[in-house]
Write an enzyme that holds these catalytic residues in place. Structure first.
Site, PDB file in Angstrom:
ATOM      1  N   CYS A 176       0.860  -1.180   0.000  1.00  0.00           N
ATOM      2  CA  CYS A 176       0.000   0.000   0.000  1.00  0.00           C
ATOM      3  C   CYS A 176       0.899   1.235   0.000  1.00  0.00           C
ATOM      4  O   CYS A 176       1.687   1.430   0.934  1.00  0.00           O
ATOM      5  CB  CYS A 176      -0.885  -0.008   1.246  1.00  0.00           C
ATOM      6  SG  CYS A 176      -1.850   1.491   1.435  1.00  0.00           S
TER       7      CYS A 176
ATOM      8  N   CYS B   8      -0.816   3.723  -6.528  1.00  0.00           N
ATOM      9  CA  CYS B   8      -1.708   3.104  -5.530  1.00  0.00           C
ATOM     10  C   CYS B   8      -1.859   1.664  -5.990  1.00  0.00           C
ATOM     11  O   CYS B   8      -2.121   1.407  -7.169  1.00  0.00           O
ATOM     12  CB  CYS B   8      -3.063   3.812  -5.508  1.00  0.00           C
ATOM     13  SG  CYS B   8      -4.361   2.884  -4.656  1.00  0.00           S
TER      14      CYS B   8
END
Ligand code: DGL
Length: 202
Positions: free
Chosen positions: A71, A184
């Protein structure tokens, strides 16, 4: 050896599959902290708190030899703090590939597609300064696309998927970016569609 992968949702799944393929003998736990999704719309303090609780759960339940933070939002915001809190475990992060983009961009105009928390973080300014000082980086936080991928991707039609990436693709096209960073992990699920929508120059 066993390891654990952490993300706020489905974004880390391609990373886990890649690691499993590379090291089939390793056992893997995956924690999607979907109760706290989306991390990308939270404050730094809250991201750090949520990620720390998630790592604590992983350590108690699984006692891994390494934690992979798949992440970007957690990595740019909380990696240092997580490593301080859990010094006994190697914690590996994922940060936007600004260095690689600067190596391949021909016109030095780079798009960064990420969460709002990532694009606004000073860590990104440092990466730009250190690795892309001769480039202009056009950053776009896209919480709608993150939410689409988390909630709708697996039931969406091809047309809906194509439409979902249009705002981002048009945003970078208007600035003439020849390279788009998927900053992302959720966006990895749509890399092919973003590539197709952006065309061969990106
Ligand atoms: N997949 C995450 C990232 O790489 C964040 C998604 C979110 O929770 O906003 O930044």
């Amino acid at each position: 050896m066993n390891f654990a992968v952490l993300d706020s949702g489905t974004g880390g799944i391609p990373y886990m599959l890649y690691l499993k393929k590379k090291c089939p003998q390793m056992k893997c736990a995956y924690l999607a902290d979907s109760a706290n999704f989306p991390y990308g719309e939270k404050t730094e303090a809250r991201i750090t708190e949520c990620a720390s609780e998630a790592v604590s759960l992983i350590v108690k339940a699984w006692n891994p030899e390494a934690v992979i933070v798949a992440c970007n939002t957690i990595s740019v915001t909380a990696l240092t703090e997580l490593r301080t809190r859990y010094p006994q475990i190697p914690i590996v992060g994922t940060v936007p590939a600004i260095k690689v983009a600067a190596e391949v961009s021909r016109n030095r105009r780079i798009g960064l597609l990420a969460t709002n928390a990532t694009v606004n973080h000073p860590y990104i300014r440092r990466l730009e300064h250190d690795f892309a000082s001769d480039c202009t980086v056009f950053a776009r936080g896209d919480p709608d696309l993150v939410a689409f991928i988390e909630h709708d991707l697996f039931t969406a039609t091809e047309h809906e998927k194509f439409e979902a990436v249009q705002p981002a693709v048009k945003y970078f096209a208007q600035y003439g970016c020849d390279t788009i960073i998927l900053g992302c992990t959720h966006f990895i699920h749509m890399a092919d569609i973003i590539q197709e929508a952006a065309g061969p120059a990106a």
